[in-house]
Scaffold this motif. Structure first.
Motif, PDB file in Angstrom:
ATOM      1  N   GLY A 111      43.721  40.670  40.568  1.00 21.09           N
ATOM      2  CA  GLY A 111      42.727  41.685  40.913  1.00 21.09           C
ATOM      3  C   GLY A 111      43.268  42.638  41.960  1.00 21.09           C
TER       4      GLY A 111
ATOM      5  N   GLU B   2      43.116  54.657  35.688  1.00 18.46           N
ATOM      6  CA  GLU B   2      44.065  54.116  36.663  1.00 18.46           C
ATOM      7  C   GLU B   2      45.504  54.498  36.319  1.00 18.46           C
ATOM      8  OE1 GLU B   2      41.603  50.133  38.101  1.00 18.46           O
ATOM      9  OE2 GLU B   2      43.172  49.884  36.611  1.00 18.46           O
TER      10      GLU B   2
ATOM     11  N   GLU C 202      51.558  42.691  36.005  1.00 12.05           N
ATOM     12  CA  GLU C 202      50.874  43.979  36.096  1.00 12.05           C
ATOM     13  C   GLU C 202      51.755  44.962  36.854  1.00 12.05           C
ATOM     14  OE1 GLU C 202      47.114  43.157  38.114  1.00 12.05           O
ATOM     15  OE2 GLU C 202      46.098  43.458  36.203  1.00 12.05           O
TER      16      GLU C 202
HETATM   17  C1  DGJ Z   1      45.056  45.144  39.344  1.00 15.53           C
HETATM   18  C2  DGJ Z   1      45.605  46.391  38.756  1.00 15.53           C
HETATM   19  O1  DGJ Z   1      46.954  46.471  39.037  1.00 15.53           O
HETATM   20  C3  DGJ Z   1      44.875  47.593  39.322  1.00 15.53           C
HETATM   21  O2  DGJ Z   1      45.425  48.768  38.784  1.00 15.53           O
HETATM   22  C4  DGJ Z   1      43.423  47.431  39.003  1.00 15.53           C
HETATM   23  O3  DGJ Z   1      43.243  47.416  37.616  1.00 15.53           O
HETATM   24  C5  DGJ Z   1      42.902  46.122  39.576  1.00 15.53           C
HETATM   25  N1  DGJ Z   1      43.672  45.013  39.054  1.00 15.53           N
HETATM   26  C6  DGJ Z   1      41.437  45.901  39.258  1.00 15.53           C
HETATM   27  O4  DGJ Z   1      41.018  44.657  39.752  1.00 15.53           O
END
Ligand code: DGJ
Length: 321
Positions: free
Chosen positions: A226, A97, A206
């Motif tokens: 998620g 990713e 995130e």
């Molecule tokens: C959130 C993350 O930002 C994505 O890159 C991915 O890992 C998803 N979670 C997976 O659920």
């Protein structure tokens, strides 16, 4: 899209008329050309993982598209491929990713950093690949845990003086840490401090995206839900190494509390325009990840340096003039 306009959230076609497959992406501007690298998710979601409850597409690799104007994108192909060798970091059953590419002017190498993981997200490492050309092929080098930390969502940032940094979510996403890279961009320099600790330890962060405007560094992040959208938040700092101060949600108006149903991945500095930055985000389609759309919106600055990102159905680069 063939016009010279951005249509956030709408299907975006490349110059061959196919949906752009470059999710969780980032942009490298090199010698007059923008290169968009991202996750190639051009397959149905994996059945096995539907059963485990974690929606994913088997790893295909990293796509690259090129453009001179940011509107029209030419498919340069898959520049880093999955590897079928059992146990390989890039095995299709794993996770690749948020690939980001930097150009190292000293080694003349293009260096790709990415999040590599297992299907249960417990491997939690950064991966590295290199190439002599922006359009690959990239050779996979290795994965590791920077400074021993678990690392999931991540980005890299290259400063004007050539110093580059890794910025990653760590400690089960409860913190974001920043590391200076070594001169060749192939490792992190040892940094043990935790440079960005969210005020509420129960909040997770995130999808970091970093940029600099008027000597202030900005970091936009999402919450941790998620594939579902949540409110963005931004922080500012006098240096990538901090201290970072949380300011708040840059989004305003309807659906600001869901980042207009998208999640940050990168902020693009528009070449030659000192005050022009584009917020680049993914509108994830959890059950058909290949169809996830892109939300690109202008970043707007107020006089005190605060930023806002507002929804626009359609816009173009003349907004920055
Ligand atoms: C959130 C993350 O930002 C994505 O890159 C991915 O890992 C998803 N979670 C997976 O659920």
């Amino acid at each position: 899209m063939t016009s010279r306009e951005f249509h956030p959230g709408k299907p975006w076609l490349d110059t061959d008329g196919r949906l752009i497959e470059a999710h969780g992406g980032g942009i490298l501007y090199h010698e007059g050309i923008y290169y968009w690298y991202g996750e190639n998710k051009d397959a149905e979601n994996s059945e096995a993982h539907k059963q485990s409850g974690i929606d994913r597409v088997d790893v295909i690799g990293v796509s690259c598209y090129s453009s001179k104007d940011l509107y029209h994108w030419n498919n340069e192909g898959t520049v880093l491929h999955a590897n079928e060798e059992p146990g390989h970091d890039l095995h299709p059953s794993h996770v690749l990713e948020r690939p980001k590419v930097l150009y190292n002017a000293w080694t003349k190498q293009f260096v790709m950093w990415m999040h590599v993981d297992h299907g249960d997200y417990q491997f939690a490492r950064v991966g590295l690949a290199v190439s002599e050309r922006p359009t690959g092929p990239f050779r996979y080098v290795r994965s590791f845990r920077p400074g021993g930390y678990d690392s999931r969502d991540m980005t890299v940032y290259q400063d004007d003086d050539g110093t580059a940094y890794l910025i990653c979510s760590t400690n089960m996403n409860s913190k974001v840490v920043t590391f200076p890279l070594t001169g060749d961009y192939l490792d992190v320099q040892n940094a043990s401090a935790e440079h960005f600790v969210m005020p509420n330890e129960h909040m997770s962060r995130e999808s970091p995206a970093v940029f600099k405007y008027h000597q202030t560094y900005y970091m936009v992040t999402s919450g941790c839900t998620g594939w579902d959208a949540n409110p963005a938040e931004y922080a500012v700092a006098p240096s990538v190494m901090g201290p970072w101060t949380v300011v708040g949600n840059p989004c305003i108006g309807e659906h600001a509390d869901r980042t207009y149903y998208s999640q940050s991945t990168f902020v693009i500095p528009v070449a030659g325009k000192e005050h022009a930055f584009i917020f680049m985000a993914d509108r994830w389609n959890r059950y058909h990840l290949r169809e996830s759309a892109y939300v690109w919106l202008p970043v707007e600055f107020s006089q005190n340096g605060a930023i806002t990102i507002q929804w626009r159905d359609v816009w173009d680069l003349s907004i920055f003039e």
